[in-house]
Scaffold this motif. Structure first.
Motif, PDB file in Angstrom:
ATOM      1  N   VAL A 106     -50.149 -16.357 -39.651  1.00  0.00           N
ATOM      2  CA  VAL A 106     -48.777 -16.882 -39.717  1.00  0.00           C
ATOM      3  C   VAL A 106     -48.281 -17.251 -38.320  1.00  0.00           C
ATOM      4  CG1 VAL A 106     -46.389 -16.281 -40.249  1.00  0.00           C
ATOM      5  CG2 VAL A 106     -48.208 -15.676 -41.845  1.00  0.00           C
ATOM      6  N   LEU A 107     -48.597 -16.417 -37.328  1.00  0.00           N
ATOM      7  CA  LEU A 107     -48.193 -16.730 -35.952  1.00  0.00           C
ATOM      8  C   LEU A 107     -48.869 -18.011 -35.464  1.00  0.00           C
ATOM      9  CD1 LEU A 107     -48.209 -13.188 -34.313  1.00  0.00           C
ATOM     10  CD2 LEU A 107     -46.218 -14.579 -34.906  1.00  0.00           C
ATOM     11  N   LEU A 108     -50.145 -18.183 -35.798  1.00  0.00           N
ATOM     12  CA  LEU A 108     -50.834 -19.408 -35.402  1.00  0.00           C
ATOM     13  C   LEU A 108     -50.210 -20.627 -36.055  1.00  0.00           C
ATOM     14  CD1 LEU A 108     -54.614 -18.373 -35.495  1.00  0.00           C
ATOM     15  CD2 LEU A 108     -53.249 -18.909 -33.485  1.00  0.00           C
ATOM     16  N   ARG A 117     -46.984 -20.879 -37.333  1.00  0.00           N
ATOM     17  CA  ARG A 117     -45.578 -21.083 -37.030  1.00  0.00           C
ATOM     18  C   ARG A 117     -45.327 -21.380 -35.548  1.00  0.00           C
ATOM     19  NH1 ARG A 117     -43.585 -22.794 -40.778  1.00  0.00           N
ATOM     20  NH2 ARG A 117     -41.465 -22.025 -40.425  1.00  0.00           N
ATOM     21  N   LEU A 118     -46.152 -20.824 -34.655  1.00  0.00           N
ATOM     22  CA  LEU A 118     -45.889 -20.951 -33.229  1.00  0.00           C
ATOM     23  C   LEU A 118     -46.796 -21.950 -32.527  1.00  0.00           C
ATOM     24  CD1 LEU A 118     -45.303 -17.186 -32.310  1.00  0.00           C
ATOM     25  CD2 LEU A 118     -43.624 -18.918 -32.975  1.00  0.00           C
ATOM     26  N   THR A 119     -48.058 -21.974 -32.893  1.00  0.00           N
ATOM     27  CA  THR A 119     -49.002 -22.873 -32.228  1.00  0.00           C
ATOM     28  C   THR A 119     -50.175 -23.148 -33.148  1.00  0.00           C
ATOM     29  OG1 THR A 119     -50.452 -23.167 -30.312  1.00  0.00           O
ATOM     30  CG2 THR A 119     -50.209 -20.941 -31.167  1.00  0.00           C
ATOM     31  N   GLN A 120     -50.806 -24.290 -32.953  1.00  0.00           N
ATOM     32  CA  GLN A 120     -52.015 -24.631 -33.689  1.00  0.00           C
ATOM     33  C   GLN A 120     -53.131 -24.984 -32.701  1.00  0.00           C
ATOM     34  OE1 GLN A 120     -51.323 -27.536 -36.764  1.00  0.00           O
ATOM     35  NE2 GLN A 120     -49.572 -26.436 -37.615  1.00  0.00           N
ATOM     36  N   SER A 121     -53.139 -24.285 -31.587  1.00  0.00           N
ATOM     37  CA  SER A 121     -54.103 -24.551 -30.527  1.00  0.00           C
ATOM     38  C   SER A 121     -55.520 -24.196 -30.977  1.00  0.00           C
ATOM     39  CB  SER A 121     -53.741 -23.748 -29.280  1.00  0.00           C
ATOM     40  OG  SER A 121     -54.773 -23.805 -28.332  1.00  0.00           O
ATOM     41  N   ALA A 122     -56.434 -25.124 -30.801  1.00  0.00           N
ATOM     42  CA  ALA A 122     -57.831 -24.870 -31.145  1.00  0.00           C
ATOM     43  C   ALA A 122     -58.435 -23.811 -30.226  1.00  0.00           C
ATOM     44  CB  ALA A 122     -58.634 -26.168 -31.057  1.00  0.00           C
ATOM     45  N   VAL A 123     -57.941 -23.715 -28.978  1.00  0.00           N
ATOM     46  CA  VAL A 123     -58.443 -22.714 -28.041  1.00  0.00           C
ATOM     47  C   VAL A 123     -58.107 -21.310 -28.546  1.00  0.00           C
ATOM     48  CG1 VAL A 123     -58.272 -21.828 -25.685  1.00  0.00           C
ATOM     49  CG2 VAL A 123     -58.286 -24.304 -26.101  1.00  0.00           C
ATOM     50  N   LEU A 148     -52.723 -21.519 -45.295  1.00  0.00           N
ATOM     51  CA  LEU A 148     -51.372 -21.830 -44.838  1.00  0.00           C
ATOM     52  C   LEU A 148     -51.205 -23.320 -44.554  1.00  0.00           C
ATOM     53  CD1 LEU A 148     -50.758 -18.824 -42.400  1.00  0.00           C
ATOM     54  CD2 LEU A 148     -49.691 -19.197 -44.624  1.00  0.00           C
ATOM     55  N   MET A 149     -52.250 -23.948 -44.054  1.00  0.00           N
ATOM     56  CA  MET A 149     -52.164 -25.377 -43.751  1.00  0.00           C
ATOM     57  C   MET A 149     -52.006 -26.225 -45.009  1.00  0.00           C
ATOM     58  SD  MET A 149     -52.175 -25.576 -40.514  1.00  0.00           S
ATOM     59  CE  MET A 149     -52.464 -27.320 -40.240  1.00  0.00           C
ATOM     60  N   ALA A 150     -52.359 -25.671 -46.164  1.00  0.00           N
ATOM     61  CA  ALA A 150     -52.228 -26.410 -47.427  1.00  0.00           C
ATOM     62  C   ALA A 150     -50.814 -26.350 -48.002  1.00  0.00           C
ATOM     63  CB  ALA A 150     -53.229 -25.865 -48.454  1.00  0.00           C
ATOM     64  N   ILE A 151     -49.943 -25.515 -47.439  1.00  0.00           N
ATOM     65  CA  ILE A 151     -48.569 -25.419 -47.917  1.00  0.00           C
ATOM     66  C   ILE A 151     -47.764 -26.569 -47.317  1.00  0.00           C
ATOM     67  CG2 ILE A 151     -46.499 -23.985 -47.962  1.00  0.00           C
ATOM     68  CD1 ILE A 151     -48.281 -21.538 -47.717  1.00  0.00           C
ATOM     69  N   PRO A 152     -47.086 -27.381 -48.129  1.00  0.00           N
ATOM     70  CA  PRO A 152     -46.345 -28.535 -47.600  1.00  0.00           C
ATOM     71  C   PRO A 152     -45.233 -28.112 -46.642  1.00  0.00           C
ATOM     72  CG  PRO A 152     -46.614 -28.694 -49.994  1.00  0.00           C
ATOM     73  CD  PRO A 152     -47.043 -27.317 -49.592  1.00  0.00           C
ATOM     74  N   ASP A 153     -45.082 -28.859 -45.548  1.00  0.00           N
ATOM     75  CA  ASP A 153     -44.048 -28.550 -44.561  1.00  0.00           C
ATOM     76  C   ASP A 153     -42.643 -28.787 -45.090  1.00  0.00           C
ATOM     77  OD1 ASP A 153     -45.903 -27.794 -42.651  1.00  0.00           O
ATOM     78  OD2 ASP A 153     -46.085 -29.827 -41.815  1.00  0.00           O
ATOM     79  N   ASP A 154     -42.502 -29.707 -46.072  1.00  0.00           N
ATOM     80  CA  ASP A 154     -41.149 -30.004 -46.546  1.00  0.00           C
ATOM     81  C   ASP A 154     -40.495 -28.807 -47.231  1.00  0.00           C
ATOM     82  OD1 ASP A 154     -42.753 -29.971 -48.757  1.00  0.00           O
ATOM     83  OD2 ASP A 154     -42.267 -31.991 -49.439  1.00  0.00           O
ATOM     84  N   MET A 155     -41.315 -27.853 -47.725  1.00  0.00           N
ATOM     85  CA  MET A 155     -40.730 -26.650 -48.318  1.00  0.00           C
ATOM     86  C   MET A 155     -40.033 -25.806 -47.246  1.00  0.00           C
ATOM     87  SD  MET A 155     -43.453 -25.401 -51.180  1.00  0.00           S
ATOM     88  CE  MET A 155     -43.794 -26.441 -52.613  1.00  0.00           C
ATOM     89  N   TYR A 156     -40.658 -25.688 -46.082  1.00  0.00           N
ATOM     90  CA  TYR A 156     -40.034 -24.947 -44.992  1.00  0.00           C
ATOM     91  C   TYR A 156     -38.794 -25.686 -44.475  1.00  0.00           C
ATOM     92  CZ  TYR A 156     -44.313 -22.156 -44.868  1.00  0.00           C
ATOM     93  OH  TYR A 156     -45.358 -21.321 -45.191  1.00  0.00           O
TER      94      TYR A 156
END
Length: 321
Positions: free
Chosen positions: A121-123, A125-131, A207-215
């Motif tokens: 969830v932190l990844l 909501r806060l960042t999607q950094s591949a590193v 989590l990536m499969a959940i649509p952003d428009d819901m949030y």
């Protein structure tokens, strides 16, 4: 006098015959094409099917047969019926090993699932950094044996750097792997450290499969992050979370290598998990029939747990429309 004009003969029947012939030829072509696809699919499936048969199906069937025999590799298997299962029911070490395994599974799955869900969830909501995702996955790239040996050195009661730090802070050294009360929780947390990154990435993909428009709609309504987690994230993540739980529970019941390189079932059978007890019966005492019976029992237990998990968590259903 009116001369009746003769109309040309109708060609509709001929056209119908031609159309039927064309449809038949098209059908035969499709059938040949489908047959070719089927043969091509069989070619691609064959290696995997061969491996499944040789390394999974046949050993399973062979093990079920051996569970009804007395077999020690030196003499032919002798049919004994249900004797091995009767012995297993009356074996206190078997039940103790099963209890130890369940304790390990509860600690491992509980801590790993909560930690992996929080990191995922932190990844998201806060960042999607591949590193960062690569760093999280790093412990999983290490084998269980290497991880066990490294943590055995770190947690050594006298010389381990972990206990050196504890001593420097003014506390007594803790025999993490030498005390019967600390051993199983320590092994469980070692495996949490190693597997949590992989579990995190599985949940992150869900989590990536959940649509952003819901949030976005929830934010417009004034929902907090905590409320969005309980009302949106967790319900929509349920199918992925259910599958991850099924996979991790099955894997946890099969713990062996970490125990083998750290405690070898000790102290006083405190870490004698079921897989290690089966290994000792088979390759330590050459009681392959009895070991096979315990393996079949473990197979039945895992099948029942998987079925219950699948039904209770509704893993085959999704709340996403």
């Amino acid at each position: 006098m009116t001369i009746a004009s003769s109309s040309p003969p109708s060609r509709l029947p001929l056209r119908g015959a031609e159309g039927a012939g064309t449809e038949q030829r098209t059908g035969r072509a499709k059938a040949r094409e489908n047959g070719g696809d089927g043969r091509l699919a069989a070619v691609f499936i064959a290696p995997a099917l061969l491996g499944f048969t040789v390394f999974l199906l046949w050993p399973t069937l062979r093990g079920i047969y051996l569970s009804f025999t007395r077999f020690n590799l030196l003499t032919p298997a002798k049919w004994v019926g249900l004797d091995n299962y009767v012995r297993m029911v009356h074996d206190p070490i078997f039940w103790d090993s099963l209890k130890v395994t369940v304790e390990y599974v509860v600690i491992n799955i509980g801590v790993q699932t909560v930690a992996a869900l929080a990191i995922a969830v932190l990844l998201q909501r806060l960042t999607q950094s591949a590193v960062l995702r690569g760093i999280v996955l790093t412990p999983y790239l290490m084998s269980n044996v290497v991880a066990g040996v490294v943590w055995l050195w770190i947690l050594d009661t006298q010389l381990g750097i972990g206990n050196q730090i504890i001593g420097a802070l003014g506390f007594d050294h803790i025999p993490f792997l030498a005390d019967e009360h600390w051993a199983i929780p320590t092994i469980a947390l070692i495996n949490v450290w190693r597997h949590v990154g992989y579990t995190t990435l599985l949940l992150f993909a869900g989590l990536m499969a959940i649509p952003d428009d819901m949030y976005e709609a929830a934010r417009v309504d004034g929902a907090s992050e905590w409320r969005m987690f309980w009302r949106i994230t967790l319900p929509l993540l349920r199918p992925v979370l259910a599958v991850v739980l099924i996979m991790t529970v099955i894997g946890s019941f099969q713990v062996f290598d970490t125990v083998a390189v750290t405690t070898m079932g000790g102290p006083a059978n405190a870490t004698n998990v079921l897989q290690y007890y089966i290994y000792g019966a088979a390759f330590g005492r050459f009681q392959f029939g009895y070991a096979s019976a315990m393996s079949v029992a473990l197979l039945l237990v895992l099948s029942a747990i998987t079925f219950l998990q699948y039904r209770l968590t509704r893993a085959g259903q999704s709340d996403l429309g």
